[in-house]
Design a protein around this motif. Sequence first.
Motif, PDB file in Angstrom:
ATOM      1  N   PRO A   1     -10.212  -2.395   9.895  1.00 41.79           N
ATOM      2  CA  PRO A   1      -9.260  -1.814   8.949  1.00 41.79           C
ATOM      3  C   PRO A   1      -9.571  -0.340   8.699  1.00 41.79           C
ATOM      4  CG  PRO A   1     -10.895  -3.073   7.749  1.00 41.79           C
ATOM      5  CD  PRO A   1     -11.167  -3.307   9.223  1.00 41.79           C
ATOM      6  N   LEU A   2      -8.615   0.383   8.168  1.00 37.46           N
ATOM      7  CA  LEU A   2      -8.773   1.808   7.892  1.00 37.46           C
ATOM      8  C   LEU A   2      -9.955   2.081   6.971  1.00 37.46           C
ATOM      9  CD1 LEU A   2      -7.679   4.724   8.069  1.00 37.46           C
ATOM     10  CD2 LEU A   2      -6.131   4.153   6.177  1.00 37.46           C
ATOM     11  N   LEU A   3     -10.236   1.140   6.092  1.00 39.94           N
ATOM     12  CA  LEU A   3     -11.312   1.324   5.121  1.00 39.94           C
ATOM     13  C   LEU A   3     -12.654   1.639   5.777  1.00 39.94           C
ATOM     14  CD1 LEU A   3     -12.231   1.079   2.127  1.00 39.94           C
ATOM     15  CD2 LEU A   3     -12.699  -1.335   2.612  1.00 39.94           C
ATOM     16  N   VAL A   4     -12.908   1.089   6.955  1.00 36.94           N
ATOM     17  CA  VAL A   4     -14.237   1.228   7.586  1.00 36.94           C
ATOM     18  C   VAL A   4     -14.518   2.671   8.010  1.00 36.94           C
ATOM     19  CG1 VAL A   4     -15.713   0.497   9.483  1.00 36.94           C
ATOM     20  CG2 VAL A   4     -14.301  -1.185   8.262  1.00 36.94           C
ATOM     21  N   PRO A   5     -13.665   3.313   8.843  1.00 30.73           N
ATOM     22  CA  PRO A   5     -13.975   4.707   9.193  1.00 30.73           C
ATOM     23  C   PRO A   5     -13.891   5.650   7.988  1.00 30.73           C
ATOM     24  CG  PRO A   5     -11.834   4.063  10.071  1.00 30.73           C
ATOM     25  CD  PRO A   5     -12.504   2.818   9.588  1.00 30.73           C
ATOM     26  N   VAL A   6     -12.996   5.363   7.039  1.00 28.08           N
ATOM     27  CA  VAL A   6     -12.904   6.204   5.846  1.00 28.08           C
ATOM     28  C   VAL A   6     -14.192   6.127   5.035  1.00 28.08           C
ATOM     29  CG1 VAL A   6     -11.767   6.435   3.590  1.00 28.08           C
ATOM     30  CG2 VAL A   6     -10.394   6.209   5.668  1.00 28.08           C
ATOM     31  N   THR A   7     -14.753   4.937   4.915  1.00 32.81           N
ATOM     32  CA  THR A   7     -16.012   4.774   4.179  1.00 32.81           C
ATOM     33  C   THR A   7     -17.146   5.537   4.853  1.00 32.81           C
ATOM     34  OG1 THR A   7     -15.344   2.598   3.356  1.00 32.81           O
ATOM     35  CG2 THR A   7     -17.692   3.109   3.319  1.00 32.81           C
TER      36      THR A   7
ATOM     37  N   ARG B   1      -6.709  -0.884   1.243  1.00 31.59           N
ATOM     38  CA  ARG B   1      -6.961  -0.519   2.641  1.00 31.59           C
ATOM     39  C   ARG B   1      -7.695  -1.607   3.414  1.00 31.59           C
ATOM     40  NH1 ARG B   1      -8.139   6.062   2.308  1.00 31.59           N
ATOM     41  NH2 ARG B   1      -5.991   6.646   2.839  1.00 31.59           N
ATOM     42  N   TYR B   2      -7.953  -2.723   2.766  1.00 25.21           N
ATOM     43  CA  TYR B   2      -8.590  -3.839   3.467  1.00 25.21           C
ATOM     44  C   TYR B   2      -7.659  -4.421   4.528  1.00 25.21           C
ATOM     45  CZ  TYR B   2     -12.440  -4.077   0.084  1.00 25.21           C
ATOM     46  OH  TYR B   2     -13.532  -3.787  -0.663  1.00 25.21           O
ATOM     47  N   GLY B   3      -6.350  -4.326   4.290  1.00 25.18           N
ATOM     48  CA  GLY B   3      -5.397  -4.957   5.197  1.00 25.18           C
ATOM     49  C   GLY B   3      -4.684  -3.979   6.094  1.00 25.18           C
ATOM     50  N   LEU B   4      -5.157  -2.726   6.171  1.00 30.03           N
ATOM     51  CA  LEU B   4      -4.471  -1.713   7.002  1.00 30.03           C
ATOM     52  C   LEU B   4      -5.216  -1.467   8.298  1.00 30.03           C
ATOM     53  CD1 LEU B   4      -3.488   0.915   4.290  1.00 30.03           C
ATOM     54  CD2 LEU B   4      -2.167  -1.030   5.135  1.00 30.03           C
TER      55      LEU B   4
ATOM     56  N   GLU C   1       0.825  -1.206   0.000  1.00 33.69           N
ATOM     57  CA  GLU C   1       0.000   0.000   0.000  1.00 33.69           C
ATOM     58  C   GLU C   1       0.856   1.252   0.000  1.00 33.69           C
ATOM     59  OE1 GLU C   1      -2.232   3.405   1.444  1.00 33.69           O
ATOM     60  OE2 GLU C   1      -0.509   2.451   2.435  1.00 33.69           O
ATOM     61  N   ASN C   2       1.913   1.235   0.792  1.00 31.17           N
ATOM     62  CA  ASN C   2       2.773   2.413   0.882  1.00 31.17           C
ATOM     63  C   ASN C   2       3.420   2.723  -0.460  1.00 31.17           C
ATOM     64  OD1 ASN C   2       5.834   3.420   1.475  1.00 31.17           O
ATOM     65  ND2 ASN C   2       4.361   4.376   2.860  1.00 31.17           N
TER      66      ASN C   2
END
Length: 320
Positions: free
Chosen positions: A281-287, A317-320, A162-163
């Motif tokens: 994962p980060l994806l959840v709050p970002v969504t 972002r699924y794995g972050l 990702e980075n």
Amino acid sequence: MVIVMTTKIPVGISGCVLGNKVRFDGGHKSNRFILDTLSEFFDFHPVCPEVEVGMGVPRPVIRLIELEGRTALVQSKNESVNYTDTMYRYAENKINTMQPKKLCGYVVASKSPTCGMQGVKVYQQGGVRKDGTGLYTAKLIEKMPWLPVEEDGRLNDPVLRENFIARVFCLYDLYQSVSDVPSPAEIIAFHSRYKFTLMAHDPLSYRALGQMVANIKDTDINEFFVQYRLGLMNALTKRASRKNATNVLMHIQGYFKPFLNPVQKKELTRLIHDYRQGVLPLLVPVTMIQHYLSQYPNAYIAQQQYLNPYPQGLKLRYGL
């Protein structure tokens, strides 16, 4: 703000990683993620330094050794066959021809005495050390220190993957946003979109680059662009920690407080907290933030590249 891709992103790559049969034994080490996924977005420019200097396929095995105080590239079974100066001359010329293409990244072959980025074996009297860099890649990093470079094997790590991809898309965005003759307005507008990204990766660089941009009119614009590009890419090399990312999410949350009811506020706070604890994962709050942004538009938040650093189809972002 979603990056608009007018063309695929130019990225250099070791030829064997792209599936070309150019290894010493006539084989390759193709990477399925690169071939099946990244090739949709990246225009890969394959290079095999060993073939291009005339070593041929198949060819004798080569390795790095310590020789008279410097790292040398030689045949493993006949160290009198020395490719060091030939490889350095080739790398210098090759990289010079690539720079006008505005490469936005480079994937190199791990453990290779020419292309490895780190941990390459260097043979010396008394043993072997594993802290070398392939000669070609060393020259690449020296001449293009801003360029995102990553090894094929490390792309299997979801955080490193990702980075690297985020840095590639950022550099592409910079080149798309700033003219060949840069203007202060272009750079200021670009920097404004990456404030939250920098806060997540490196708060110290966020402040330093912000100060640079604030004084942009006091500098030569071309020199400024070179320094800014290097500072930006160095900052993003530092992987965003959960702590820093949480601070960014809470900062964004503050923009919505006047509009959210108590239940919505509590739910968003819970999602951010659970992300910080490693539960989500980060994806959840970002969504969730993107959902609220669609309901309560905010021009400043909408332009932040942190929310959409690359196409969602990459699923990074699924794995972050």
